[in-house]
Every structure is written in C-alpha cells, then in structure tokens.
Enzyme design. Sequence first.
Site, mmCIF file in Angstrom:
data_model
loop_
_atom_site.group_PDB
_atom_site.id
_atom_site.type_symbol
_atom_site.label_atom_id
_atom_site.label_comp_id
_atom_site.label_asym_id
_atom_site.label_seq_id
_atom_site.Cartn_x
_atom_site.Cartn_y
_atom_site.Cartn_z
ATOM 1 N N GLU A 42 0.813 -1.206 0.000
ATOM 2 C CA GLU A 42 0.000 0.000 0.000
ATOM 3 C C GLU A 42 0.852 1.263 0.000
ATOM 4 O OE1 GLU A 42 -3.036 0.325 -0.622
ATOM 5 O OE2 GLU A 42 -3.691 -1.750 -0.464
ATOM 6 N N TYR A 125 -5.685 6.541 4.984
ATOM 7 C CA TYR A 125 -5.913 5.501 3.982
ATOM 8 C C TYR A 125 -5.149 4.219 4.315
ATOM 9 C CZ TYR A 125 -5.451 2.615 -0.080
ATOM 10 O OH TYR A 125 -5.434 1.521 -0.905
ATOM 11 N N ASP A 143 -9.359 4.547 -2.056
ATOM 12 C CA ASP A 143 -8.291 5.023 -2.928
ATOM 13 C C ASP A 143 -8.921 5.662 -4.164
ATOM 14 O OD1 ASP A 143 -9.239 2.877 -4.387
ATOM 15 O OD2 ASP A 143 -7.286 1.892 -4.616
#
Length: 356
Positions: A42, A125, A143
């Site tokens: 990520e 996030y 996202d």
Amino acid sequence: MKKDPLLFRIDLLAWYDRHGRDLPWRITGTKTQNPYNVWLSEVMLQQTTVQAVVPYYLKFMDRWPTVEKLAKAQQSEVTDMWAGLGYYSRARNLHKCAQVIANDYNGQFPEDEKALLSLPGIGSYTANAIQAIAYNKPANVVDGNVERIMARLFAIKTPFPDGKVKAKKMAGKFINKHEGLHSDYAQALMDLGAIICRPKSPLCYSCPVSKNCDAFQQGITNDLPKRKKKVPLPHKVGNVSVIISKDHKILLERRVEKGMLSGMIGLPTSEWLEAKDPTPEPLMGQLKGDIKTLFFVKHIFTHFSLSLTPTIIQLDIVSAKFQIKDDRDLYWKDIRQLDVLELPTLFRKVLRMVEY
C-alpha cells in the site's frame, strides 16, 4: 436510487471470487492477509500503478522478507532500492516505520487505528487498508479507484478534488458488520475500479453492480468524476553534469537529506531555479576535456516541472580536479557496474541520452 449495502457487497464479492486480480502481496484462500505485505504494497502503491510496483515489491520482499529485516537495513539501502518509484519521503518513512514496528511492537503491526496513525508515514488511507485487508475489520478504504466508483454510483457532480469528501462519505455507507468479508470487500472494490470502472471507457455492461449505479442509469458514466481545470505547474531549470573518465568511471553524488530527491544517488546538478530567473551556470565550471552539451531533459514532479540541460564531460583520469561551489558527497563508480535502477527516473532519462 436507494442502495442495499448488503446486496451490493454480495454482488461485488461474487464477481471478485471469479475475476479478482492475482497480485503478489495477496494470499489466496484466506480472509486476511499478512500485515507486512499489505503495508509494504500500500505504501508503494500511493501515486503509483500496480504494474510499476510489482517488480519493486518483489525485490523488497526478496531482500527484506520481514519487517524486522527491513528495520535492520541502512536507510540508504532502502532509498536506493526505492529509486524510480518517486515520492522518496515514502521510502524514508517506510524504514522509520519498520524500525518502530520491530522495536516498539515486537514486529507486529497494531490493529488499532489510533496506534496505526501514530506510525511514520501511515495516514488514514493506509491505516484503514491495514485494518480491513490485514485484520478483516470494517474500515473505509478509499483510494482513487473507490472514489471513481462512488462518483459514478451516486452520480456525484461536484468536481474533484472537492468531490472526494462526498465520495468517501458515500463509500462509508457500505461499511458495517454485514457479512464480515471486509478484507475481500476492500480488495474487490479496488479491482472493480481497475478492471471494470476504469477512468476511461468503463465496461458498464460487464459491471456486477451497474444496477445500483446512478451514472449508468443516467447515461453519464463517461462524464464522471468531473475534475477541476488543472492549473499549469511552475517550471524550473538547471544543469546536470555527466562526468565520465576514460577508464569507465562516472561521477555520482549522494544528495543531501533535504529537498527533492533527498538522500538519493544521482548525477551532480546545479540549483533548480524558476524559469524566469537566469539559467544557472554549469555546476562543474571550466574543465579540460571533451565537453558536449545536449538538448534538455524534462521531468514532471508533483508541484513543478523541470528542464535540465546535460553537459557531458569526458576526462582522462578520475583524479582530475573539478570546481564545485559547495560541499557534496561525490564519488566515482565504474559505469559498467552501474545499475541504472539505483537512480531516480530523472537521472535515468539523462543517461538514456548519453552514449557510454
């Protein structure tokens, strides 16, 4: 159109079971993933495509298969391995975060959002992604793919980036206890955006949730999400020196730990000045040897564009003296042993212009 969150998730997950992407950081056949794999992927995927990330991820995992091994690495090793992915502060924070996890959390990523947000380089996030994907918790992972899906699903006409706030709020409507497959759901949404609900030419007639999509029903899918008109980026200029000796050595520098490309290996450059200012003098001053100036190389950073004019200097020996106005961490390297993947993309562009 009213949407049933549970039925939406059931339709999406059925599609994901058949069409989900095979990605190296995913562990198939389980509801949860390895937190280290999730975190590393990520962080790499921020502002970068999956296609670009896969080879970097595999290299990192081969060299540092656990967070403890990454924590023991030198920061320069991590930033060198990261070269070409851009946004280099991510690499420095990656290393700092690994050290905190190894030293303060006994190598285990916390599950609590507050604890995750306290770690270097982890924002909302990434914290939500770790919670949902690695720990199967109902977290709102949003996202760019998910933002685009929500903009179309709810026909959000507010231009982005302002529309991001509403898109995230709408995405939250599908996050609750529901059926419990939170890890698969988060990844299914990402895959839907990458495979079906694409930025251009979305495959609406193959979409498992098109019956819930307001934009599809209104025939405006291709028009969303709307975006504000981009403001032209400021432009900067400078010089870059490609200094090569006849015994096949090239002069490199480790850039200072501040500013753009901080701490990275690169070619020596002048200051980068605003285009309206006078063009900087070539960094290396007057040198004896074969000197050739090439057409400029252009590169786009997040907040400005840059044009560098390469000067190629062929020297007889590596001990040749050169004029530098400030202290720099310079060293020679055999160009035959230079792995260009160690260099940021900007300097790769320069070397592609040079015959050596």
